[in-house]
Write an enzyme that holds these catalytic residues in place. Structure first.
Site, PDB file in Angstrom:
ATOM      1  N   ARG A 250     -11.753  -0.099   4.450  1.00 16.13           N
ATOM      2  CA  ARG A 250     -12.343  -0.965   3.433  1.00 16.13           C
ATOM      3  C   ARG A 250     -13.074  -2.097   4.158  1.00 16.13           C
ATOM      4  O   ARG A 250     -14.197  -1.949   4.555  1.00 16.13           O
ATOM      5  CB  ARG A 250     -11.251  -1.487   2.494  1.00 16.13           C
ATOM      6  CG  ARG A 250     -10.657  -0.386   1.599  1.00 16.13           C
ATOM      7  CD  ARG A 250      -9.321  -0.765   1.051  1.00 16.13           C
ATOM      8  NE  ARG A 250      -8.387  -1.021   2.141  1.00 16.13           N
ATOM      9  CZ  ARG A 250      -7.211  -1.612   2.003  1.00 16.13           C
ATOM     10  NH1 ARG A 250      -6.825  -2.030   0.820  1.00 16.13           N
ATOM     11  NH2 ARG A 250      -6.431  -1.786   3.046  1.00 16.13           N
TER      12      ARG A 250
ATOM     13  N   HIS B 104      -8.072   5.593  -2.956  1.00 16.37           N
ATOM     14  CA  HIS B 104      -7.562   6.747  -2.220  1.00 16.37           C
ATOM     15  C   HIS B 104      -8.238   8.042  -2.708  1.00 16.37           C
ATOM     16  O   HIS B 104      -8.613   8.894  -1.905  1.00 16.37           O
ATOM     17  CB  HIS B 104      -6.045   6.896  -2.414  1.00 16.37           C
ATOM     18  CG  HIS B 104      -5.212   5.802  -1.806  1.00 16.37           C
ATOM     19  ND1 HIS B 104      -4.310   5.062  -2.539  1.00 16.37           N
ATOM     20  CD2 HIS B 104      -5.123   5.315  -0.545  1.00 16.37           C
ATOM     21  CE1 HIS B 104      -3.703   4.191  -1.755  1.00 16.37           C
ATOM     22  NE2 HIS B 104      -4.181   4.306  -0.535  1.00 16.37           N
TER      23      HIS B 104
ATOM     24  N   SER C  22      -2.890  -0.918  -2.963  1.00 12.63           N
ATOM     25  CA  SER C  22      -1.729  -0.597  -3.797  1.00 12.63           C
ATOM     26  C   SER C  22      -0.952  -1.867  -4.135  1.00 12.63           C
ATOM     27  O   SER C  22      -0.481  -2.029  -5.263  1.00 12.63           O
ATOM     28  CB  SER C  22      -0.823   0.406  -3.090  1.00 12.63           C
ATOM     29  OG  SER C  22      -1.539   1.598  -2.855  1.00 12.63           O
TER      30      SER C  22
ATOM     31  N   LYS D   6       7.213  -1.059   5.055  1.00 17.05           N
ATOM     32  CA  LYS D   6       7.077  -1.265   3.614  1.00 17.05           C
ATOM     33  C   LYS D   6       8.322  -0.797   2.863  1.00 17.05           C
ATOM     34  O   LYS D   6       8.975   0.148   3.278  1.00 17.05           O
ATOM     35  CB  LYS D   6       5.880  -0.464   3.087  1.00 17.05           C
ATOM     36  CG  LYS D   6       4.540  -0.997   3.560  1.00 17.05           C
ATOM     37  CD  LYS D   6       3.393  -0.175   2.997  1.00 17.05           C
ATOM     38  CE  LYS D   6       2.050  -0.742   3.446  1.00 17.05           C
ATOM     39  NZ  LYS D   6       0.935   0.128   3.043  1.00 17.05           N
TER      40      LYS D   6
HETATM   41  N1  COA Z   1      -8.751   2.435  -1.321  1.00 16.24           N
HETATM   42  C1  COA Z   1      -7.869   1.544  -1.736  1.00 16.24           C
HETATM   43  N2  COA Z   1      -6.830   1.156  -1.017  1.00 16.24           N
HETATM   44  C2  COA Z   1      -6.688   1.684   0.184  1.00 16.24           C
HETATM   45  C3  COA Z   1      -7.573   2.622   0.700  1.00 16.24           C
HETATM   46  C4  COA Z   1      -8.652   3.006  -0.106  1.00 16.24           C
HETATM   47  N3  COA Z   1      -9.550   3.872   0.270  1.00 16.24           N
HETATM   48  N4  COA Z   1      -7.173   2.958   1.940  1.00 16.24           N
HETATM   49  C5  COA Z   1      -6.075   2.278   2.183  1.00 16.24           C
HETATM   50  N5  COA Z   1      -5.779   1.481   1.121  1.00 16.24           N
HETATM   51  C6  COA Z   1      -4.695   0.535   1.027  1.00 16.24           C
HETATM   52  C7  COA Z   1      -3.436   1.102   0.498  1.00 16.24           C
HETATM   53  O1  COA Z   1      -3.389   0.968  -0.886  1.00 16.24           O
HETATM   54  C8  COA Z   1      -2.412   0.272   1.194  1.00 16.24           C
HETATM   55  O2  COA Z   1      -2.252  -0.938   0.503  1.00 16.24           O
HETATM   56  P1  COA Z   1      -0.917  -1.770   0.592  1.00 16.24           P
HETATM   57  O3  COA Z   1      -0.760  -2.185   2.002  1.00 16.24           O
HETATM   58  O4  COA Z   1      -1.188  -2.857  -0.349  1.00 16.24           O
HETATM   59  O5  COA Z   1       0.190  -0.835   0.144  1.00 16.24           O
HETATM   60  C9  COA Z   1      -3.034  -0.012   2.540  1.00 16.24           C
HETATM   61  O6  COA Z   1      -4.396   0.104   2.335  1.00 16.24           O
HETATM   62  C10 COA Z   1      -2.699   0.953   3.604  1.00 16.24           C
HETATM   63  O7  COA Z   1      -1.890   1.892   3.099  1.00 16.24           O
HETATM   64  P2  COA Z   1      -1.983   3.444   3.246  1.00 16.24           P
HETATM   65  O8  COA Z   1      -3.383   3.927   3.336  1.00 16.24           O
HETATM   66  O9  COA Z   1      -1.120   4.031   2.206  1.00 16.24           O
HETATM   67  O10 COA Z   1      -1.405   3.667   4.632  1.00 16.24           O
HETATM   68  P3  COA Z   1      -0.204   2.992   5.283  1.00 16.24           P
HETATM   69  O11 COA Z   1      -0.773   2.012   6.232  1.00 16.24           O
HETATM   70  O12 COA Z   1       0.804   2.525   4.348  1.00 16.24           O
HETATM   71  O13 COA Z   1       0.377   4.281   5.990  1.00 16.24           O
HETATM   72  C11 COA Z   1       1.095   5.630   7.803  1.00 16.24           C
HETATM   73  C12 COA Z   1       0.568   4.291   7.307  1.00 16.24           C
HETATM   74  C13 COA Z   1       2.109   6.254   6.858  1.00 16.24           C
HETATM   75  C14 COA Z   1      -0.057   6.575   7.977  1.00 16.24           C
HETATM   76  C15 COA Z   1       1.708   5.287   9.146  1.00 16.24           C
HETATM   77  O14 COA Z   1       2.677   4.280   8.966  1.00 16.24           O
HETATM   78  C16 COA Z   1       2.347   6.455   9.818  1.00 16.24           C
HETATM   79  O15 COA Z   1       1.679   7.260  10.413  1.00 16.24           O
HETATM   80  N6  COA Z   1       3.698   6.551   9.735  1.00 16.24           N
HETATM   81  C17 COA Z   1       4.436   7.636  10.290  1.00 16.24           C
HETATM   82  C18 COA Z   1       5.159   7.204  11.555  1.00 16.24           C
HETATM   83  C19 COA Z   1       4.246   7.260  12.721  1.00 16.24           C
HETATM   84  O16 COA Z   1       3.705   8.278  13.096  1.00 16.24           O
HETATM   85  N7  COA Z   1       4.080   6.102  13.334  1.00 16.24           N
HETATM   86  C20 COA Z   1       3.240   5.943  14.493  1.00 16.24           C
HETATM   87  C21 COA Z   1       1.813   5.804  14.079  1.00 16.24           C
HETATM   88  S1  COA Z   1       0.829   5.542  15.512  1.00 16.24           S
END
Ligand code: COA
Length: 165
Positions: free
Chosen positions: A97, A21, A135, A45
């Site tokens: 990724r 990140h 994560s 989650k």
């Molecule tokens: N390096 C390492 N890991 C990475 C990474 C990077 N560059 N980019 C993403 N990841 C990993 C994260 O660690 C995470 O791992 P996990 O699934 O094991 O926890 C996963 O990829 C994705 O997580 P993250 O980047 O934190 O995003 P998310 O998918 O959890 O978040 C939101 C999604 C919060 C952006 C999305 O749910 C959201 O917008 N929610 C708000 C409600 C909404 O608007 N919904 C409609 C959306 S259309």
């Protein structure tokens, strides 16, 4: 912030923030004047860390960046696109990724576009060395006492050790 400042929103659950990140935040700083790291809930989650803890960890982690004054860390709830509009963001930033990220990311991006056509999503490629990192995998290794020091900021490694003591 002046009107012509380019603001990018980098949203995620950040449970917890990893070096992957941080790598994306660094890259985003080259493209935007201000990067807002938006720490939110992913309804699919159940986080290990509370929102307050996750925000604290992101704030501590970005302190090590040379231009941390151009990074803001904020909580958001509700729709990401509403938050992005409220912050006058030009774009939503997501890290990619492996190919396996693509389908989910495309779904999010297209839904966000449907909700508002004025904010685009841009994808940045993570450095090769973090391509396998997530994560969840960090939490799993930490839970069983494995070494995660090279994968997360120091403050995160400490907090994970505390959690799983
Ligand atoms: N390096 C390492 N890991 C990475 C990474 C990077 N560059 N980019 C993403 N990841 C990993 C994260 O660690 C995470 O791992 P996990 O699934 O094991 O926890 C996963 O990829 C994705 O997580 P993250 O980047 O934190 O995003 P998310 O998918 O959890 O978040 C939101 C999604 C919060 C952006 C999305 O749910 C959201 O917008 N929610 C708000 C409600 C909404 O608007 N919904 C409609 C959306 S259309």
């Amino acid at each position: 912030m002046g009107k012509n400042k380019k603001i990018g929103i980098y949203p995620g659950t950040f449970d917890p923030i990893t070096n992957g990140h941080l790598d994306i935040i660094k890259r985003a700083l080259k493209l935007f004047d201000l990067v807002i790291v938006a720490v939110g809930e992913n309804p699919q989650k159940t986080p290990l860390f509370s929102v307050e803890e996750r925000i604290f960890l992101v704030k501590e982690a970005v302190k090590e960046l040379s231009e941390s004054d151009r990074v803001k860390v904020e909580a958001f709830s509700g729709l990401l696109i509403d938050f992005a509009q409220k912050k006058s963001a030009s774009a939503i930033i997501r890290g990619l990724r492996a190919v396996s990220d693509f389908e989910y990311e495309m779904q999010l991006a297209l839904m966000n576009r449907k909700l508002s056509n004025s904010i685009d999503t841009i994808f940045l490629l993570t450095s090769l060395k973090w391509i396998f990192l997530s994560s969840s995998i960090v939490k799993e290794v930490a839970k069983f006492g494995g070494n995660i020091d090279d994968l997360v900021p120091r403050v995160v490694a400490e907090k994970l050790r505390e959690k799983f003591k």
